[in-house]
Design a protein around this motif. Structure first.
Motif, PDB file in Angstrom:
ATOM      1  N   SER A 278       0.831  -1.211   0.000  1.00  0.00           N
ATOM      2  CA  SER A 278       0.000   0.000   0.000  1.00  0.00           C
ATOM      3  C   SER A 278       0.855   1.247   0.000  1.00  0.00           C
ATOM      4  O   SER A 278       1.847   1.337   0.737  1.00  0.00           O
ATOM      5  CB  SER A 278      -0.903   0.002   1.241  1.00  0.00           C
ATOM      6  N   THR A 300      -6.344   9.095  -0.066  1.00  0.00           N
ATOM      7  CA  THR A 300      -7.721   8.847  -0.487  1.00  0.00           C
ATOM      8  C   THR A 300      -8.299   7.810   0.480  1.00  0.00           C
ATOM      9  O   THR A 300      -7.586   6.916   0.940  1.00  0.00           O
ATOM     10  CB  THR A 300      -7.773   8.298  -1.926  1.00  0.00           C
ATOM     11  N   ARG A 301      -9.574   7.964   0.785  1.00  0.00           N
ATOM     12  CA  ARG A 301     -10.190   7.156   1.841  1.00  0.00           C
ATOM     13  C   ARG A 301     -10.019   5.658   1.590  1.00  0.00           C
ATOM     14  O   ARG A 301      -9.679   4.893   2.482  1.00  0.00           O
ATOM     15  CB  ARG A 301     -11.672   7.518   1.957  1.00  0.00           C
ATOM     16  N   GLY A 302     -10.238   5.224   0.345  1.00  0.00           N
ATOM     17  CA  GLY A 302     -10.154   3.800   0.026  1.00  0.00           C
ATOM     18  C   GLY A 302      -8.754   3.242   0.263  1.00  0.00           C
ATOM     19  O   GLY A 302      -8.598   2.142   0.791  1.00  0.00           O
ATOM     20  N   THR A 303      -7.719   4.021  -0.122  1.00  0.00           N
ATOM     21  CA  THR A 303      -6.328   3.579   0.051  1.00  0.00           C
ATOM     22  C   THR A 303      -6.012   3.359   1.518  1.00  0.00           C
ATOM     23  O   THR A 303      -5.470   2.323   1.914  1.00  0.00           O
ATOM     24  CB  THR A 303      -5.357   4.631  -0.534  1.00  0.00           C
ATOM     25  N   ASP A 305      -8.157   3.017   4.106  1.00  0.00           N
ATOM     26  CA  ASP A 305      -9.017   2.015   4.744  1.00  0.00           C
ATOM     27  C   ASP A 305      -8.585   0.595   4.396  1.00  0.00           C
ATOM     28  O   ASP A 305      -8.596  -0.293   5.249  1.00  0.00           O
ATOM     29  CB  ASP A 305     -10.484   2.232   4.355  1.00  0.00           C
ATOM     30  N   ARG A 306      -8.201   0.373   3.137  1.00  0.00           N
ATOM     31  CA  ARG A 306      -7.758  -0.971   2.728  1.00  0.00           C
ATOM     32  C   ARG A 306      -6.485  -1.367   3.470  1.00  0.00           C
ATOM     33  O   ARG A 306      -6.355  -2.499   3.939  1.00  0.00           O
ATOM     34  CB  ARG A 306      -7.519  -1.025   1.208  1.00  0.00           C
TER      35      ARG A 306
END
Length: 329
Positions: A278, A300-303, A305-306
């Motif tokens: 990541s 970015t939120r998705g990056t 959170d993952r």
């Protein structure tokens, strides 16, 4: 009492606030004491986890740093030991090796063979994370690699090299629940010492052919050396040993094949969850931070959170192994 609502209605809790809440809930819950405070109980032995690989770039230090911090945030008393002369773990926890760590201030100070040997109590440091202490590293650790062959050849009386780390940890055993050791990326006397002190071993593996080939060489050499150490009285009896797939890209076909290949060979010795590659983790490392410290808004939120979900699943699985060793549900 406690943190007051922010303008948006949310409350922000510090780690100290959470610890106080755990204490309060535990005192209030007289029927099941110890439910919220996760410290070791009578009869539960200190867990010493050695994180290792022969090859650099396998995310060994990243794994050790996030694991130690995760466990401390969960309420365990954690000691992180930087056994790597490159001392990246120390830098991540706020102790710059060339500036903040002086002579005899690494674990070498406690395991050296001469009269300058000092108590491990004198070299443990606090970090900015409550419940997490550190024994930092720097280039001084290489002295142990240089001095040990001289001591072995001279048949100098005293504790054998592979038992010295374990003896040191016995001095402070009652103060901690878990010790996380970040080993150097080589199979020297320091790594063998960590293997003999450990109650469990985590081997980090990047799922690519060259890395897996390197790991197999590492395991063959380790097996031979540990047999010699065992015959000399060293401890090589582990509660568990697991392989952790690191820097994993699920959409990369060859990596997925290699991870599957490892699972077919090692079965449940491979942790179910893999640490994803990541940009959030690598970008946090640029400022010597872990993902648990950076602001979510930087990515970015998705990056974010993952990456956080991946770390939490991996570290939660390791926590569960620790709890099973203690016999807890």
């Amino acid at each position: 009492h406690g943190p007051q609502p922010q303008p948006n209605g949310r409350r922000l809790y510090s780690v100290e606030d959470i610890d106080r809440l755990r204490q309060f809930l535990d005192e209030a819950n007289s029927k099941a004491p110890g439910k919220y405070i996760r410290h070791r109980r009578a009869g539960e032995k200190l867990q010493i986890l050695s994180v290792m690989n022969f090859k650099g770039g396998s995310a060994k230090t990243t794994t050790a740093a996030h694991l130690a911090q995760f466990l401390s945030l969960r309420g365990y008393r954690v000691l992180a030991i930087d056994l790597d002369p490159q001392a990246s773990l120390s830098a991540m926890f706020g102790h710059q090796p060339e500036l903040d760590v002086g002579p005899n201030e690494t674990i070498y100070g406690a395991i050296r063979y001469d009269e300058e040997c000092r108590s491990i109590l004198e070299i443990v440091r606090s970090t900015y994370t409550p419940n997490l202490h550190l024994i930092p590293g720097n280039l001084e650790l290489m002295e142990f690699e240089h001095e040990t062959p001289k001591v072995l050849s001279s048949r100098q009386p005293g504790t054998m090299f592979f038992a010295r780390l374990g003896e040191c940890l016995a001095e402070i055993e009652s103060a901690y629940d878990v010790v996380v050791i970040d080993c150097p990326p080589q199979l020297g006397f320091l790594t063998l010492s960590a293997l003999c002190a450990a109650t469990a071993v985590i081997i980090t593996v990047h799922p690519q052919m060259l890395d897996v080939m390197s790991m197999s060489q590492f395991l063959l050499m380790t097996s031979d050396l540990l047999s010699v150490v065992e015959n000399a009285g060293g401890n090589t009896d582990y509660d568990w040993m697991r392989y952790l797939v690191t820097r994993f890209e699920p959409n990369d076909g060859p990596q997925s094949q290699m991870a599957g290949f490892m699972r077919s060979i090692f079965g449940n010795r491979v942790l179910e969850n893999a640490m994803l590659k990541s940009t959030a983790i690598s970008d946090a490392g640029l400022t010597k931070q872990t993902l648990y410290e950076v602001e979510r808004g930087q990515f970015t939120r998705g990056t974010y959170d993952r990456a956080l979900e991946s770390l939490t699943l991996v570290n939660g699985e390791i926590e569960e192994l620790i709890r099973k060793t203690w016999g807890r549900k």
